[in-house]
Design an enzyme around this catalytic site. Sequence first.
Site, PDB file in Angstrom:
ATOM      1  N   LYS A  16       2.374 -25.807 -19.917  1.00  0.00           N
ATOM      2  CA  LYS A  16       2.018 -24.158 -19.943  1.00  0.00           C
ATOM      3  C   LYS A  16       1.111 -23.392 -19.290  1.00  0.00           C
ATOM      4  CE  LYS A  16       0.045 -21.454 -24.246  1.00  0.00           C
ATOM      5  NZ  LYS A  16      -0.119 -21.017 -25.997  1.00  0.00           N
ATOM      6  N   SER A  26      -1.497 -21.948 -31.801  1.00  0.00           N
ATOM      7  CA  SER A  26      -0.758 -21.684 -30.465  1.00  0.00           C
ATOM      8  C   SER A  26       0.164 -23.428 -30.545  1.00  0.00           C
ATOM      9  CB  SER A  26      -0.701 -20.976 -29.265  1.00  0.00           C
ATOM     10  OG  SER A  26      -1.137 -20.055 -29.909  1.00  0.00           O
ATOM     11  N   SER A  86       1.864 -19.121 -30.115  1.00  0.00           N
ATOM     12  CA  SER A  86       2.133 -18.657 -28.306  1.00  0.00           C
ATOM     13  C   SER A  86       2.192 -20.062 -26.962  1.00  0.00           C
ATOM     14  CB  SER A  86       1.260 -18.618 -27.673  1.00  0.00           C
ATOM     15  OG  SER A  86      -0.416 -19.413 -27.727  1.00  0.00           O
TER      16      SER A  86
HETATM   17  N1  GLN Z   1      -1.079 -16.226 -33.330  1.00  0.00           N
HETATM   18  C1  GLN Z   1      -2.278 -16.033 -32.825  1.00  0.00           C
HETATM   19  C2  GLN Z   1      -2.695 -15.376 -31.894  1.00  0.00           C
HETATM   20  O1  GLN Z   1      -1.385 -14.197 -31.519  1.00  0.00           O
HETATM   21  C3  GLN Z   1      -1.717 -17.838 -32.219  1.00  0.00           C
HETATM   22  C4  GLN Z   1      -3.234 -17.471 -30.598  1.00  0.00           C
HETATM   23  C5  GLN Z   1      -3.811 -18.734 -30.278  1.00  0.00           C
HETATM   24  O2  GLN Z   1      -3.714 -20.297 -30.162  1.00  0.00           O
HETATM   25  N2  GLN Z   1      -3.085 -18.832 -28.705  1.00  0.00           N
HETATM   26  O3  GLN Z   1      -3.950 -14.762 -32.014  1.00  0.00           O
END
Ligand code: GLN
Length: 484
Positions: A71, A170, A146
């Site tokens: 990532k 995420s 994400s």
């Molecule tokens: N959907 C979560 C957010 O938008 C996911 C965040 C994450 O785990 N980086 O904050």
Amino acid sequence: MITKKEWKKALGEGKSDYTAQVLAIEKNIGSFLEFDPGKGKKTAAAFKANYIADDSATAGTSLEGLPFAVKDNIAVKGFSLTCGSKILKNFTSPYSATAVEKLMNAGAVPVGKTNMDEFGMGSSTDDSALGRTNNPWDENRVVGGSSGGSAAAVAAGLAAFSLGSDTGGSVRQPAAFCGVYGLKPTYGVVSRYGLVAYASSLEVVGALSRDINILKEVFEVMRGKDILDNTSVAHPADKNNGESEKLAPLEEGAAIGVLSGNLGLAPAIAESYAASTRALMDLGYKVHEVELPTLEWVVPAYYTIATAEASANLARFNGIKYGLRVSGADNPDDLVRDSRHEGFGPEVKLRILLGTYVLRSGFQDRYYIKSQKIRTAIREDFKKVFDSASAIMMPVFPTQAFPHGEAGLDPFQQKVADKFTSAANLAALPAMSVPTMNIDGLPTGIQFMAPTFREDRLFTLAEKFKDVFPVTTAPVSLKEGGVK
Ligand code: GLN
């Protein structure tokens, strides 16, 4: 499933057209922001040559020659580190994250950097400022987020495994959207050194794969206390942790709690959840229904804490130290303001504002402190459940992969849907998203959570589930025997 042997061939000298095959698939998917296996091989070789290896942690694992995707908020020396943001668009990392170094030490090769929602804020990867990623099961749909690029890359067979970060789901949510495994380890068990911070008290480096055995080895290699991350902790089962404990395996017929109540699931998810509950029973586990009364407060608490921490963590992107800097500003204040305005996308701006608001002097009691209390309460809820259950099963997300754009979920709906995943981050627990059945041509999955440090139970359950719900291959994918 592409075998380890085939993966090794992908990076073999001369005869493989792995890169060409990946680039052909990438035209439709777009999982990578940067893809360069040649550079990855050099980076890994240079690292190994200069490193006095402590091989005790990797003994018995065999990640040698496996390509992995990372990532783009996790540092790999010489590769991009953009966090999916314009503000870091041309930034190259001068060093590698500890997790990446450990994997390279075990012989794995980073082949590229994957797309993501800007700074990890989102659930679709459509909040990336740098490109769009399509779901290998249906290109009109999102991959989740994400860590969406990392999920798409393994679902499309472009890498043997990938790394993501999980702050509120995420790793697990995109894994469920793409039909692969996604592990969020116990907080602190994998070093965060080299992970660009979004919400430090919640996040952890996790991994995704189509192959549960590879995922397990990756976890064993990555974990461990790191002198470069003060929040990191030794895992009780670490081979190089002086007091390594043998964790008693999950017993046949162990008690598993299944989250009940009105969960607000889309029909396909409800169907797969019911089938997963039946599967647990058929596998001989003692299933009972459990409730987490604090769950309804998890999303507000998560978004208060995450945005508060984000507002502090993202203060460093100011156009001065690194990243985008606008030209023509008359004074330093304008330079900072204009660079941040130009560099950050709308979701990031929203969250910085929200985080700054909840931390305003005189307001902490009302939002931040209250959220910390909710955090304690959800931890207590879990503790009670684990008194009578070895693990919990619950959904990952209320829907399957949704369409891009207007037809999908709006930003508010996406946030509300984070309740099943972000609970584990608030409570620091390990959790895994496990693929189950395909419905209407799209994957579904369920989530297991276990007490702190009990990732082994997640792996046992995932392995059992594999026999009931075999992992399937996405329509757009490098197929078995496909890495030529
Ligand atoms: N959907 C979560 C957010 O938008 C996911 C965040 C994450 O785990 N980086 O904050």
